[in-house]
Design an enzyme around this catalytic site. Structure first.
Site, PDB file in Angstrom:
ATOM      1  N   HIS A   1      42.313  40.542  32.958  1.00  0.00           N
ATOM      2  CA  HIS A   1      42.570  41.923  33.380  1.00  0.00           C
ATOM      3  C   HIS A   1      42.872  42.775  32.150  1.00  0.00           C
ATOM      4  O   HIS A   1      42.344  43.866  32.006  1.00  0.00           O
ATOM      5  CB  HIS A   1      43.729  41.933  34.373  1.00  0.00           C
ATOM      6  CG  HIS A   1      43.910  43.235  35.095  1.00  0.00           C
ATOM      7  ND1 HIS A   1      42.907  43.831  35.817  1.00  0.00           N
ATOM      8  CD2 HIS A   1      45.001  44.051  35.214  1.00  0.00           C
ATOM      9  CE1 HIS A   1      43.358  44.966  36.353  1.00  0.00           C
ATOM     10  NE2 HIS A   1      44.628  45.113  36.002  1.00  0.00           N
TER      11      HIS A   1
ATOM     12  N   LYS B   1      38.583  45.897  28.650  1.00  0.00           N
ATOM     13  CA  LYS B   1      39.173  47.225  28.820  1.00  0.00           C
ATOM     14  C   LYS B   1      39.334  47.939  27.478  1.00  0.00           C
ATOM     15  O   LYS B   1      39.472  49.166  27.444  1.00  0.00           O
ATOM     16  CB  LYS B   1      40.506  47.125  29.556  1.00  0.00           C
ATOM     17  CG  LYS B   1      40.341  46.821  31.044  1.00  0.00           C
ATOM     18  CD  LYS B   1      41.647  46.887  31.785  1.00  0.00           C
ATOM     19  CE  LYS B   1      41.452  46.684  33.280  1.00  0.00           C
ATOM     20  NZ  LYS B   1      40.988  45.334  33.631  1.00  0.00           N
TER      21      LYS B   1
ATOM     22  N   GLU C   1      49.842  37.874  32.134  1.00  0.00           N
ATOM     23  CA  GLU C   1      48.582  37.140  32.073  1.00  0.00           C
ATOM     24  C   GLU C   1      48.684  35.897  31.194  1.00  0.00           C
ATOM     25  O   GLU C   1      48.096  34.855  31.504  1.00  0.00           O
ATOM     26  CB  GLU C   1      47.477  38.051  31.546  1.00  0.00           C
ATOM     27  CG  GLU C   1      46.868  38.919  32.610  1.00  0.00           C
ATOM     28  CD  GLU C   1      45.497  39.402  32.210  1.00  0.00           C
ATOM     29  OE1 GLU C   1      44.517  38.657  32.392  1.00  0.00           O
ATOM     30  OE2 GLU C   1      45.417  40.531  31.694  1.00  0.00           O
TER      31      GLU C   1
ATOM     32  N   CYS D   1      43.768  48.448  41.570  1.00  0.00           N
ATOM     33  CA  CYS D   1      42.994  47.951  40.426  1.00  0.00           C
ATOM     34  C   CYS D   1      42.333  46.597  40.686  1.00  0.00           C
ATOM     35  O   CYS D   1      41.599  46.095  39.833  1.00  0.00           O
ATOM     36  CB  CYS D   1      43.894  47.844  39.203  1.00  0.00           C
ATOM     37  SG  CYS D   1      44.921  49.297  38.948  1.00  0.00           S
TER      38      CYS D   1
ATOM     39  N   PHE E   1      48.738  47.500  41.163  1.00  0.00           N
ATOM     40  CA  PHE E   1      49.926  48.066  41.786  1.00  0.00           C
ATOM     41  C   PHE E   1      49.996  47.554  43.220  1.00  0.00           C
ATOM     42  O   PHE E   1      48.982  47.338  43.872  1.00  0.00           O
ATOM     43  CB  PHE E   1      49.818  49.598  41.834  1.00  0.00           C
ATOM     44  CG  PHE E   1      50.218  50.304  40.565  1.00  0.00           C
ATOM     45  CD1 PHE E   1      50.422  49.623  39.396  1.00  0.00           C
ATOM     46  CD2 PHE E   1      50.375  51.685  40.553  1.00  0.00           C
ATOM     47  CE1 PHE E   1      50.781  50.278  38.224  1.00  0.00           C
ATOM     48  CE2 PHE E   1      50.733  52.363  39.406  1.00  0.00           C
ATOM     49  CZ  PHE E   1      50.941  51.666  38.240  1.00  0.00           C
TER      50      PHE E   1
ATOM     51  N   HIS F   1      40.634  51.384  31.622  1.00  0.00           N
ATOM     52  CA  HIS F   1      40.949  50.827  32.940  1.00  0.00           C
ATOM     53  C   HIS F   1      40.273  51.701  33.988  1.00  0.00           C
ATOM     54  O   HIS F   1      40.702  52.835  34.250  1.00  0.00           O
ATOM     55  CB  HIS F   1      42.457  50.806  33.153  1.00  0.00           C
ATOM     56  CG  HIS F   1      42.886  49.943  34.293  1.00  0.00           C
ATOM     57  ND1 HIS F   1      42.043  49.590  35.330  1.00  0.00           N
ATOM     58  CD2 HIS F   1      44.084  49.349  34.582  1.00  0.00           C
ATOM     59  CE1 HIS F   1      42.686  48.835  36.191  1.00  0.00           C
ATOM     60  NE2 HIS F   1      43.926  48.678  35.761  1.00  0.00           N
TER      61      HIS F   1
END
Length: 716
Positions: free
Chosen positions: A274, A306, A285, A142, A370, A311
């Site tokens: 994010h 998002k 975050e 990501c 990830f 996402h």
């Protein structure tokens, strides 16, 4: 004095919130999200049904008929790429100086559902647009889209390209959806980041930014939209899927990006977050904001788009970078829509529900992934032309080698095997009898991660590096792989076929290509700049380029490069081609100053390198290499001897078979071994006594249908 300014002159995007930059921006201002229930009945097996989908007509209406037979991933990428080039007004260019760097998370299925090489999408875009410059496929899950923008900046600064398309793409795939559902990470309705963190929505799309030097942009009359002032990469070294709750990795990426830009936290106007909407990400975050900005955290607006697009995985960083450029251009921070009216406001400002007009000169755009990969981009309002320095020319050396192959584990065994003429093409390494990682981690790892960790430890030990734990925070890692874990991908796909509501979630966490790099970082405690290159058998030499650029830019003094691949099952090889094998090879790259400062003994100096989709141009310095380590491909010998008639040609494929990215790394190790120790494998299993060090070794690599590479090594 700063480095050459790099600016954005074109934008392209297609996602659930718009088919082009103008529509995308207007929907952000209007607060109109694109998250809708998935109509495809195959998704009816899931409780969570919302996603950010791109209508088919948005794609087909922007493509010529000749693109109709392409897969959806390539079509999305082509739409956004053409928009960016057109918006930049770039009608004439030198194809050899025009590069493309693409971020992807998922492997691309063809029409029959078979996986294509990760770099195939990028190759299609380059071929259709006539781009003959550098190509890199970065796959940091990501974080890939933002990572691609940073690497594109470096490619221009090194002088390898004048223009680079940088972006990301990923479609909505059933298997990925099932994996996130199995992790219980999906929200049953439209996601609400930062206020009601009950899960994310997946999305699809593509976005590109066209980057070029400020001076060249102005010379051709282009309008700079934003300056790519800096970027920062880091590794959490914490967990395969969960972010470090302390926010240490995310904060490190922001700080590195600001340092790269020559700015401070006080210069930041707005943060593009994010903001996935999952509890772990949103809490992390918030921690990053507080750690980085301290008492000023609540005064720096941050929002997540998002909640508009979902996402988009490998495209996310690029999609959000496009939004950040538009925020700079218009002086408006886009909102976080779906923000609960009764949510606790806390101490941070998430720009709830409505856009905010405000002065914006500097945006930080963050992405987390990830595998523990983090990236931060710093985008600023374009500044006037100014004097600048050239990209630093620092000497780099290879100081440690770590093979983990069927033929040998460790450089001493490999040297002995070469001298004895012992080979094991197609074999896999035996890793018994030694602990390469804590047992609690080792027993849960797939074979790819085990091989990579073993190779990394062996290379580190061979280098003689003894760094305190704190220094590991600045050691970089570049992971190279052609296809990632065949074991985990096969296991996950099999579980989906049996029951999509009961996927093999452990396998799913290792399907992302950067998972193995994350496992290496976690095991060795490395938290420096980290990325993953997935460009077929050319991956290792491209990864070496990235490591050298990290060192030249002063982002690290030590970078570990590790390449690993497994042999796919049931694949027939053409007659005369090497058999496929499994293995990993790592090598340590250091600045020459760092190596000398610790009295290290390098194998070889990295004299030059080059990668091109066209005819290979050897990076020679006037002296013909005594040795060429080739790929073992069919017509290679004829081409090498035509260009370098006085050289000796060998290949690592005779030792270990075709191990994709690991073969490229093995060839680099063989070149370095020949330069320092004079140990060179014969072409075939005849044995070879050391004949003395060679002054120059040229190492070749190739990703068929994409790029050829060459690295020149010399005596240190």
């Amino acid at each position: 004095m700063a480095l050459r300014p790099i600016v954005v002159t074109g934008l392209g995007i297609i996602c659930a919130a718009g088919r082009d930059p103008a529509e995308f921006w207007q929907r952000l201002l209007d607060g109109r999200g694109g998250l809708t229930p998935v109509a495809d009945e195959a998704y009816a097996v899931f409780e969570a049904r919302y996603a950010g989908q791109v209508p088919d007509e948005w794609i087909t209406s922007q493509l010529p008929g000749s693109d109709a037979d392409l897969d959806r991933t390539a079509q999305l990428a082509l739409v956004a790429a053409r928009q960016a080039v057109e918006a930049a007004g770039l009608t004439r260019f030198d194809p050899d100086r025009f590069g493309i760097i693409l971020g992807k998370c998922q492997a691309t299925p063809d029409a029959a559902g078979r996986y294509q090489p990760m770099h195939r999408t990028q190759d299609v875009v380059a071929e259709r647009l006539g781009l003959g410059g550098p190509r890199i496929l970065v796959s940091t899950a990501c974080a890939a889209g933002g990572n691609a923008v940073g690497l594109a900046k470096d490619k221009i600064l090194t002088g390898e390209a004048d223009v680079v398309l940088a972006g990301g793409v990923d479609p909505l795939l059933f298997g990925t959806y099932a994996g996130f559902a199995g992790l219980q990470a999906l929200s049953i309705g439209p996601c609400r980041p930062y206020s009601h963190s009950d899960g994310l929505n997946l999305g699809e799309g593509a976005a590109f930014l066209l980057l070029e030097p400020l001076d060249l942009a102005l010379a051709r009359g282009a309008e700079p939209l934003a300056e790519v002032a800096g970027y920062g990469l880091s590794a959490d070294a914490y967990h395969a899927t969960a972010p470090d709750p302390t926010g240490r990795g995310g904060a490190s990426a922001v700080r590195r990006a600001l340092a790269d830009a020559g700015l401070t936290t006080g210069d930041v106007s707005y943060v593009s977050g994010h903001g996935t909407g999952t509890p772990a990400n949103d809490a992390m975050e918030a921690k990053v904001m507080r750690v980085v900005f301290g008492e000023r955290a609540g005064q720096v607006p941050t929002s997540s788009i998002k909640s508009f697009v979902g996402h988009t995985l490998g495209a996310a960083g690029a999609v959000e970078a496009v939004a950040a450029v538009l925020a700079l251009r218009h002086g408006i921070a886009p909102p976080t829509i779906g923000f609960d009216d009764d949510a606790e406001p806390g101490d941070l400002d998430f720009v709830p529900n409505r856009p905010r007009r405000m002065p914006i000169d500097t945006v930080v755009s963050n992405n987390y992934a990830f595998g523990g990969n983090n990236v931060s981009l710093v985008l600023t309002t374009p500044k006037p032309p100014r004097e600048h320095e050239e990209f630093p020319r620092r000497e780099t050396v290879i100081t440690g080698l770590g093979p983990a192959l069927g033929v040998a584990t460790g450089i001493a065994e490999l040297s002995a095997a070469i001298v004895a003429g012992r080979t094991a093409p197609g074999g896999a390494p035996t890793l018994e009898g030694r602990t390469f990682a804590p047992r609690s981690l080792w027993r849960h790892m797939n074979q790819l991660s085990r091989m990579a960790i073993a190779a990394s430890r062996l290379a580190w030990e061979d280098s003689g590096l003894k760094l305190p734990r704190k220094a590991l925070d600045d050691v970089g890692l570049v992971f190279a792989t052609g296809a990632g874990s065949a074991e985990s991908t096969g296991g996950f796909d099999d579980s989906i076929a049996v029951n999509p509501n009961k996927p093999a979630v452990l396998s799913f966490s290792n399907v992302v290509l950067n998972a193995t790099g994350g496992a290496v970082c976690q095991t060795l405690g490395l938290r420096g700049p980290t990325t993953t290159i997935c460009h077929g058998a050319a991956s290792a030499s491209i990864a070496l380029d990235c490591a050298v650029e990290m060192i030249r830019a002063g982002k690290a003094e030590v970078v570990l490069v590790v390449a690993a691949d497994e042999a796919p099952q049931g694949t027939a090889r053409p007659p005369g081609e090497p058999v496929q094998g499994s293995g990993a090879v790592a090598f340590v790259v250091e600045s020459a100053e760092h190596c000398a400062g610790r009295d290290g003994t390098p194998y070889a100096k990295i004299l030059g390198s080059g990668h091109t989709p066209g005819p290979l141009r050897y990076p020679l310095d006037g002296e013909e290499p005594a040795l060429v380590v080739g790929t073992g491909g069919g017509a290679e010998a004829e081409m090498v001897f035509a260009a370098l008639p006085g050289t000796t040609l060998t290949t690592g494929a005779w030792l270990a078979g075709d191990c994709q990215a690991a073969s490229g790394a093995l060839n680099l190790a063989l070149g370095a071994l020949a330069v320092r120790d004079g140990i060179t494998p014969a072409r075939g299993p005849s044995g070879h006594e050391p004949a003395g060090p060679v002054a120059r070794a040229l190492v070749l690599s190739a990703a068929p249908g994409s790029v050829r590479g060459a690295v020149l090594l010399g005596a240190a």
